[in-house]
Design an enzyme around this catalytic site. Structure first.
Site, mmCIF file in Angstrom:
data_model
loop_
_atom_site.group_PDB
_atom_site.id
_atom_site.type_symbol
_atom_site.label_atom_id
_atom_site.label_comp_id
_atom_site.label_asym_id
_atom_site.label_seq_id
_atom_site.Cartn_x
_atom_site.Cartn_y
_atom_site.Cartn_z
ATOM 1 N N GLY A 1 0.817 -1.215 0.000
ATOM 2 C CA GLY A 1 0.000 0.000 0.000
ATOM 3 C C GLY A 1 0.851 1.266 0.000
ATOM 4 N N LYS A 2 2.126 1.125 0.329
ATOM 5 C CA LYS A 2 3.046 2.276 0.384
ATOM 6 C C LYS A 2 2.414 3.439 1.150
ATOM 7 C CE LYS A 2 5.609 0.709 -3.649
ATOM 8 N NZ LYS A 2 4.836 -0.519 -3.990
#
Lengths: 309, 309
Positions: free
Chosen positions: A105-106
């Site tokens: 998901g960073k």
């Protein structure tokens, strides 16, 4: 509170690779889509159901030969909350099958907000006293641009629930150097970020020598992989960029330590779309994925020291 | 293909502030939660319904005095896909009321994946030929650590659908300087990122002089606000950190240009939880929010030049 859970699964499967589940509708075989679109129309709900069915087919063939999956959240978010329902159900199914789940998901934000992301992906949400796991991930990829107080809430959750994170250090894309290769005094930005990972992980080093704070380092930059492997002895690497993005086994070999550990290499399209490249029918998509996953394991392990332990 | 839509709404409401909708369950009045938990149990579904009802009450009181809302995705993600359903429905309702919607997601990834995020939040998702807007945002906050090819897909979508983005430049949190204040040659990392915003925005400058690529600069760093306002003439600022995080009107005044434009200042908890700080009953939560929003407008506009145009 370390990377031990993931590494144990790598040792058990003798396979330092992870399957990226980034399922665009284009990748889903028509025989799956047709039935679902007929029933639910051309809706986000139908899209979510098609992604989930596709993923379950892949997981059924892959769960005993790979240690982990890495769903990329963007490809679920693209289909709205119905896509995110497919993500949650995919993770639930993968965990039942014993897979380690890295949610790609960073995510990044200030401390109070990062608390919410850590809770969403790795922790337990309090709903009127009931503790519920919203997405059930084991690990989350994050971006460290905001510094320590964007990471601390994750460390707390990693410690409490035995989870881990991977911080972006040197990404696999062509323009990653625009900021990451710039020099701060005589250190590249990616080195500065890498050093932060060592610091953030210093209290969570496990039995294999790696902490709960890993780093994302792209297969497309083998020199930096080599350099960072030497400089960051307690930081496990997640290595994207193998296969479709151009990285090969000879590029990723530098990510590993003398025990054959130290990194996990991702392939997404190469595995999900393997059925499109060979002598397979659509219905053999998961069989094709399995063969490609086995080929990838062979390819990667052929260039590294045998996995010890 | 510029920031014109947002700025026009700021001019129309004479209000350069945005309400952050970051609704933890703790913020939702008990009279809303009790009914819903009774019906749906202590479930994520109930949580999502409570958040949505809370948000609708706020929007009903605020839509004609503020130009925009800024939902923070983390607080919805924390409640799983049911939370993200509440996000989608909140945005849908806000858009019906004419509000500009800034989705605060700080998304970032490599090009192909950024395509998916751009599509999810600002574009149209193709589902078997049907084009569907998954989240209906007007604007998305993003993180530029990956450089140009993580931003290009957003520029394309901004251009096609008249949307905008805000890139993290100097964030409001205490540790933001760990990376952002480091020097690259004789420029701070935040300046380098700011210059990239000017470059990314150079083909999308609108009638007020600002491009579709804005920057996040925290109210908690007034000196950097002043410096960046001078250096980045075409980059509109989203300014978090006012209120609960400690920034005041005298800190944010530097974010504005000589026409009283150039920035929009966010307040989240200050407005959502206004009913907890004063002489209000729970049922007056949205009235309290409105009074605080009016006070904030007065506070901010008192220190800047009158909005021209």
């Amino acid at each position: 509170m370390s990377m031990d859970q993931l590494i144990s699964k790598i040792v058990a499967t003798k396979n330092p690779t992870v399957v990226g589940l980034d399922p665009k509708l284009d990748y889903v075989p028509n025989y799956i889509k047709e039935k679902i679109f007929e029933k639910y129309g051309n809706t986000l709900k139908a899209a979510g159901k098609a992604l989930l069915k596709f993923n379950i087919g892949l997981i059924d063939e892959l769960y005993d030969i790979v240690p982990a999956i890495k769903p990329q959240v963007a490809y679920y978010e693209m289909y709205g909350y119905e896509g995110l329902k497919a993500l949650a159900k995919t993770i639930e199914y993968a965990k039942e099958k014993g897979l380690y789940v890295i949610i790609d998901g960073k995510r990044n934000d200030i401390g109070t907000t990062m608390d919410a992301y850590a809770t969403a992906h790795l922790g337990l949400t309090d709903v009127n006293g009931e503790k519920i796991s919203a997405f059930q991930g084991d690990c989350l990829t994050v971006n460290g641009y905001l510094g320590t107080d964007g990471i601390s809430p994750l460390l707390k959750v990693c410690n409490e629930f035995d989870k881990s994170i991977f911080v972006l250090v040197k990404t696999s894309n062509p323009s990653s150097g625009e900021l990451q290769d710039k020099l701060i005094e005589d250190h590249h930005v990616y080195e500065v970020m890498g050093e932060m990972c060592e610091t953030w992980g210093q209290d969570s080093i496990g039995k294999y020598g790696y902490s709960s704070v890993g780093a994302v380092v792209g297969a497309t930059y083998p020199e930096q992989l080599k350099e960072l492997r030497e400089k960051l002895p307690h930081t496990f690497f997640l290595v994207p960029g193998y296969g479709a993005q151009g990285g090969g086994a000879n590029d990723v070999k530098y990510a590993f330590d003398q025990n054959g550990l130290g990194a996990i290499v991702n392939s997404s399209r190469g595995i999900m779309c393997a059925y499109k490249n060979g002598d397979f029918t659509e219905k053999e998509y998961s069989k094709a994925a399995k063969l490609e996953a086995l080929r990838m394991r062979e390819d990667i392990t052929s260039v590294i020291n045998e996995i010890k332990f």
